[in-house]
Design an enzyme around this catalytic site. Structure first.
Site, PDB file in Angstrom:
ATOM      1  CE  LYS A   1       6.869  14.372  -2.960  1.00 63.71           C
ATOM      2  NZ  LYS A   1       8.401  13.865  -2.771  1.00 63.71           N
TER       3      LYS A   1
ATOM      4  N   GLY B   1       6.684   4.727   2.844  1.00 69.16           N
ATOM      5  CA  GLY B   1       8.521   5.505   3.620  1.00 69.16           C
ATOM      6  C   GLY B   1       8.498   5.036   4.830  1.00 69.16           C
ATOM      7  CB  SER B   2      10.845   7.384   6.851  1.00 64.62           C
ATOM      8  OG  SER B   2      10.378   8.925   6.448  1.00 64.62           O
TER       9      SER B   2
ATOM     10  N   GLY C   1       8.408  10.235   7.654  1.00 63.41           N
ATOM     11  CA  GLY C   1       7.386  10.888   5.982  1.00 63.41           C
ATOM     12  C   GLY C   1       6.062  10.263   6.075  1.00 63.41           C
ATOM     13  N   GLY C   2       5.525   9.465   6.853  1.00 63.54           N
ATOM     14  CA  GLY C   2       4.215   8.940   6.792  1.00 63.54           C
ATOM     15  C   GLY C   2       3.506   9.784   8.178  1.00 63.54           C
TER      16      GLY C   2
ATOM     17  CD  GLU D   1       5.114  -0.291   3.372  1.00 61.95           C
ATOM     18  OE1 GLU D   1       5.993  -0.141   3.904  1.00 61.95           O
ATOM     19  OE2 GLU D   1       4.577  -0.511   2.375  1.00 61.95           O
TER      20      GLU D   1
ATOM     21  CB  CYS E   1       8.543  -2.157   4.057  1.00 61.06           C
ATOM     22  SG  CYS E   1       7.501  -3.090   2.470  1.00 61.06           S
TER      23      CYS E   1
ATOM     24  CD  GLU F   1      12.517   0.211   8.883  1.00 59.58           C
ATOM     25  OE1 GLU F   1      12.153  -0.136   7.787  1.00 59.58           O
ATOM     26  OE2 GLU F   1      11.442   1.122   8.699  1.00 59.58           O
TER      27      GLU F   1
END
Length: 527
Positions: free
Chosen positions: A183, A240-241, A244-245, A264, A301, A392
């Site tokens: 994706k 990603g964030s 989102g994760g 991650e 990250c 973060e």
């Protein structure tokens, strides 16, 4: 030439009406390319092809899959400057970063190829049967790792190459024997298309089954949701964030048959500054961390978003020099206006809390989408009581936590959520005398760094790029290094199986000449 179409196996497709464009953050305008978002039918076609391809691909030898991975690396190199220029246009990142990330991407693919050719990664374990054992016979049991099936990979915004279309998740899944449906990230869809073309050329040259790879365009969340929920997708890779994760992880667990999600996510990567580090290197470490905080406009990250230390004259000097250095660093472009706005909002929320004090910030003018670096400080007592200060802020930002003593420093560390990295600045004698602080940090992170900066993740076998939640959804696994392959496999044990019907890795004569564990001993010898 960028077509804007989806890649469904070895065919291009653009059957949907929804379209989007990528954005050049340096020029502050859209790029010329138009991308067609994947439809439900296109998603189903891609997964169906991947499912069919799996029946062949899972049985391919290590050398055959290795040839495929090396061919992908070669085809990415063959894209030349077209890939570099497209990368820069969509990310705003400099040419040096683009070339370095391309090299890392190719290096990852070749590292997995080496792993496959050596072969021991399948973790073959053999306990030879003992039919005469008393009081009862011991069965012959042999175990190794096998691929789990089609994998969905989500491209990352901040690494258009190394963590996206042919990045670590894709490379490790293909190495394991799992077809991949990507994706693509909407911020760099053209970069993703070029890399997809390279992968398909490599697949054709090495005669891989149609459907071993597909790439789907998406500007929203629906394509990703459909992939995660598709019953034939067996695992998900995401970078990603936290938001989102976590949403993907929760969605995968609503399925009738839940699947693993290896996400991650966010990390503030705490840095603990011990007194010995400041005795002779106060200015040195301040400059090092000003550079690390602003490296890549803070969009790694592993950005050092949190610095902790015990109050002292030397620590005051460190803070002062860090603020001075930060104020002199010229801003650079962030990945997208939305990411820039999120950075500004995150900093504003911290300042609005009225719990922090400004240490240093760039005060000059900046072009659109350029993130101005900022460092603030806060007392440890406030930090411990205010979890919102732990979050973060994605960009060139860091917070310094000032502690009254070692006990408060340890308490501040203990209050943290899971992190990818933790860094200690100090000498060996001090580390021995502050074992409680070291242990507290170890409990929170996946990688302990001594006298360095967390930015920069070496791609090697020993690397662990993971950590306790919410830095990842599974602290046992890494998304960097060849150990990442273990995410896409599962163990299968054969009990009392005819020797001639066993996989080669488990046969007595060890035709693959790999290292195995036989009756508890590591060996490459025949049985």
């Amino acid at each position: 030439m960028i077509t804007g179409k989806n890649t469904i196996g070895n065919q291009s497709s653009a059957s949907g009406t929804a379209t989007f464009k990528t954005f050049n953050p340096i020029e502050n305008r859209e790029t010329p390319w138009v991308f067609h978002q994947a439809t439900t039918d296109e998603i189903n076609q891609a997964v169906q092809l991947a499912t069919e391809a799996f029946q062949q691909y899972k049985n391919y030898s290590g050398s055959r899959k290795a040839a495929f991975l090396r061919a992908i690396a070669d085809e990415i190199a063959a894209l030349g400057d077209d890939l570099i220029h497209t990368y820069i246009a969509e990310s705003g990142l400099p040419e040096g970063r683009a070339r370095g990330e391309r090299g890392r991407t190719m290096g990852q693919l070749r590292a997995f190829a080496d792993l496959l050719e050596e072969g021991s990664w399948v973790e073959a374990i053999i306990d030879v049967g003992q039919p005469d054992k008393q009081p009862m016979a011991k069965p012959d049991i042999r175990k190794m790792l096998f691929p789990i099936g089609p994998v969905a990979v989500f491209g990352a915004s901040n690494f258009p190459l190394a963590f996206s279309t042919a990045g670590g998740d894709t490379a490790s899944a293909l190495a394991a024997g799992c077809p991949v449906v990507v994706k693509g990230h909407p911020l760099h869809a053209a970069t993703g298309e070029l890399v997809s073309i390279a992968i398909l050329k490599a697949a054709e040259k090495t005669k891989m089954p149609n459907g071993v790879f597909s790439n789907l365009n998406s500007s929203g969340i629906t394509v990703g949701q459909e992939l995660v929920l598709h019953p034939d997708i067996k695992a998900v890779g995401f970078t990603g964030s936290i938001a989102g994760g976590t949403s993907i992880y929760k969605l995968a667990n609503t399925r009738e048959v839940p699947i693993p999600v290896y996400a991650e996510m966010g990390s503030v990567n705490p840095v603990v500054v011990l007194p010995s580090a400041l005795k002779e290197k106060t200015v040195f470490w301040a400059k090092q961390y000003a550079s690390s905080i602003t490296n890549g406009t803070g969009q790694f990250c592993t950005n050092p978003g949190l610095i902790l230390g015990v109050k002292s004259g030397a620590f005051d000097q460190f803070i002062e020099v860090l603020g001075q250095e930060i104020a002199q660093i010229t801003p650079t472009s962030m990945l997208h206006p939305n990411i820039f706005k999120a950075f500004e909002k995150g900093v504003d929320e911290v300042v609005a809390s009225q719990k922090t004090t400004l240490v240093g910030a760039y005060q000059g003018e900046a072009a659109p989408n350029q993130g101005k670096a900022k460092v603030v400080t806060v007392d440890a007592g406030v930090f411990i009581e205010q979890p919102m200060l732990h979050r973060e802020v994605f960009g060139p930002y860091s917070m310094i936590v000032q502690c009254e003593n070692d006990q408060e420093l340890q308490s501040a560390i203990a209050s943290l959520e899971g992190q990818l990295t933790g860094t200690l600045l100090g000498n060996a004698d001090e580390l021995r005398n502050k074992a409680g602080i070291v242990d507290a940090l170890k409990e929170k992170v996946g990688r302990l760094i001594l006298n360095g900066v967390p930015t920069g993740v070496e791609v090697c076998a020993a690397m662990h790029h993971g950590g306790p939640f919410p830095s990842t959804t599974n602290a046992k696994h890494t998304s960097v290094g060849v150990s990442a392959v273990t995410r896409w496999v599962r163990p299968v044990a054969y009990q009392d199986w005819p020797l001639e019907l066993l996989p080669e890795a488990l046969q007595n004569d060890n035709p693959l000449n790999i290292h195995r564990i036989v009756d508890g001993a590591h060996t490459a010898k025949v049985i």
